[in-house]
Design an enzyme around this catalytic site. Structure first.
Site, PDB file in Angstrom:
ATOM      1  N   HIS A   1     -44.186  12.021  41.900  1.00  0.00           N
ATOM      2  CA  HIS A   1     -43.296  11.588  40.810  1.00  0.00           C
ATOM      3  C   HIS A   1     -42.081  12.506  40.846  1.00  0.00           C
ATOM      4  O   HIS A   1     -42.222  13.710  41.107  1.00  0.00           O
ATOM      5  CB  HIS A   1     -43.972  11.771  39.433  1.00  0.00           C
ATOM      6  CG  HIS A   1     -44.880  10.657  39.007  1.00  0.00           C
ATOM      7  ND1 HIS A   1     -46.042  10.891  38.296  1.00  0.00           N
ATOM      8  CD2 HIS A   1     -44.789   9.310  39.159  1.00  0.00           C
ATOM      9  CE1 HIS A   1     -46.634   9.725  38.042  1.00  0.00           C
ATOM     10  NE2 HIS A   1     -45.907   8.757  38.550  1.00  0.00           N
TER      11      HIS A   1
ATOM     12  N   CYS B   1     -45.183  16.209  32.334  1.00  0.00           N
ATOM     13  CA  CYS B   1     -45.922  14.942  32.413  1.00  0.00           C
ATOM     14  C   CYS B   1     -46.513  14.565  31.055  1.00  0.00           C
ATOM     15  O   CYS B   1     -46.719  13.392  30.766  1.00  0.00           O
ATOM     16  CB  CYS B   1     -47.075  15.038  33.404  1.00  0.00           C
ATOM     17  SG  CYS B   1     -46.593  15.334  35.092  1.00  0.00           S
TER      18      CYS B   1
HETATM   19  N1  ARG Z   1     -53.096  11.448  37.423  1.00  0.00           N
HETATM   20  C1  ARG Z   1     -51.773  10.989  37.093  1.00  0.00           C
HETATM   21  C2  ARG Z   1     -51.261  10.076  38.184  1.00  0.00           C
HETATM   22  O1  ARG Z   1     -51.504  10.375  39.329  1.00  0.00           O
HETATM   23  C3  ARG Z   1     -50.843  12.143  36.876  1.00  0.00           C
HETATM   24  C4  ARG Z   1     -49.508  11.750  36.335  1.00  0.00           C
HETATM   25  C5  ARG Z   1     -48.562  12.890  36.179  1.00  0.00           C
HETATM   26  N2  ARG Z   1     -47.418  12.509  35.466  1.00  0.00           N
HETATM   27  C6  ARG Z   1     -46.154  12.824  35.778  1.00  0.00           C
HETATM   28  N3  ARG Z   1     -45.212  12.486  34.965  1.00  0.00           N
HETATM   29  N4  ARG Z   1     -45.859  13.401  36.926  1.00  0.00           N
HETATM   30  O2  ARG Z   1     -50.643   9.071  37.945  1.00  0.00           O
END
Ligand code: ARG
Length: 273
Positions: free
Chosen positions: A168, A266
């Site tokens: 991300h 996050c």
């Molecule tokens: N386990 C989640 C995923 O892989 C983690 C998300 C993390 N969020 C972020 N904004 N980077 O989607």
């Protein structure tokens, strides 16, 4: 040294009551590793309280059993100029979160726009001054950047992510100052394709460059209010670089939530009116 100014923020968060790692959709997740929802909640409470202590407004969405990643509220939607652009998740495990967050906003009187294109909310969509930076490569479809540009009338710059650990945009790039007069970001160069890196260098020549260790602690998953910055305790070089630029880094340990591949940013969805 530049004087930094904090501005009051409005956030939406989700308590990790049902936190666990029950599937693997990024390289940080390992279903065989033990997790503790209790510890996740404790660490999350510290983050929540930090924002309250700083005078920010924090609203809460009820966690839903069976959606352990709902704690990563940043992925729940994107709110720009008061308009809510819903999330449409890449993986079926998280699909139900999009409508859940959209419903929260609709119930609270916001105008929502249901996304047609795959996008993971503010995990991949970051506002810097007047510009929107859109991550792609792992989760968010670049087509959603076009959709967002049409909806907001704003410029959306597509940045391609190439390292699966930084899947991300908010794991590889932090918005430190979003004032259109002097926007400032930090980023981790190896997370980006050569073309996207060239774009970042051209647009943000004064950016803070994170080290491997900063990035490895998910240090770039930091939350700035313009002056104070919540940052992972292990990101030592990053904290030092922030101090040198006049910011106040505040370490908050979110190690349990790191098992799901996320940090402080996050867990924080910013509502921009
Ligand atoms: N386990 C989640 C995923 O892989 C983690 C998300 C993390 N969020 C972020 N904004 N980077 O989607």
């Amino acid at each position: 040294m530049t004087t930094r100014t904090s501005t009051p923020r409005h956030y939406l968060m989700c308590k990790p009551t049902f936190f666990e790692v029950s599937y693997e959709i990024n390289p940080w997740m390992d279903v065989t590793r033990e997790t503790s929802a209790e510890l996740a909640v404790q660490q999350w409470e510290v983050l929540h309280q930090t924002f309250l202590d700083w005078g920010h407004t924090v609203e809460l969405i009820d966690p839903i059993p069976g959606l352990p990643d709902m704690v990563y509220a940043a992925n729940g939607a994107t709110v720009v100029d008061g308009l809510v652009y819903s999330a449409k998740f890449r993986y079926p495990e998280r699909a139900a979160e999009g409508p859940a967050y959209e419903k929260w906003f609709a119930d609270h009187g916001y105008v929502t726009q249901t996304a047609e294109e795959v996008n993971e909310g503010e995990g991949d969509i970051l506002m810097v001054g007047d510009v929107i930076l859109g991550g792609s490569g792992f989760r968010t479809d670049p087509a959603s950047h076009g959709e967002l540009a049409r909806l907001t009338g704003r410029e959306v710059l597509t940045l391609e992510l190439v390292n699966p650990h930084y899947y991300h945009l908010d794991t590889a790039l932090t918005v430190l100052d979003s004032d259109p007069a002097h926007p400032l970001i930090a980023y981790y160069p190896p997370a980006f394709s050569p073309a996207s890196l060239a774009l970042l260098e051209e647009r943000y020549p004064d950016a803070i460059i994170a080290t491997d260790a900063d990035a490895g602690h998910l240090g770039l998953n930091a939350v700035s209010d313009g002056r104070r910055i919540v940052v992972a305790p292990g990101a030592l070089h990053f904290a030092e670089a922030l101090r040198a630029r006049g910011f106040e880094p505040h370490p908050v340990d979110t190690s349990e939530l790191l098992k799901g591949g996320g940090g402080a940013k996050c867990c924080t969805l910013e509502i921009r009116r």
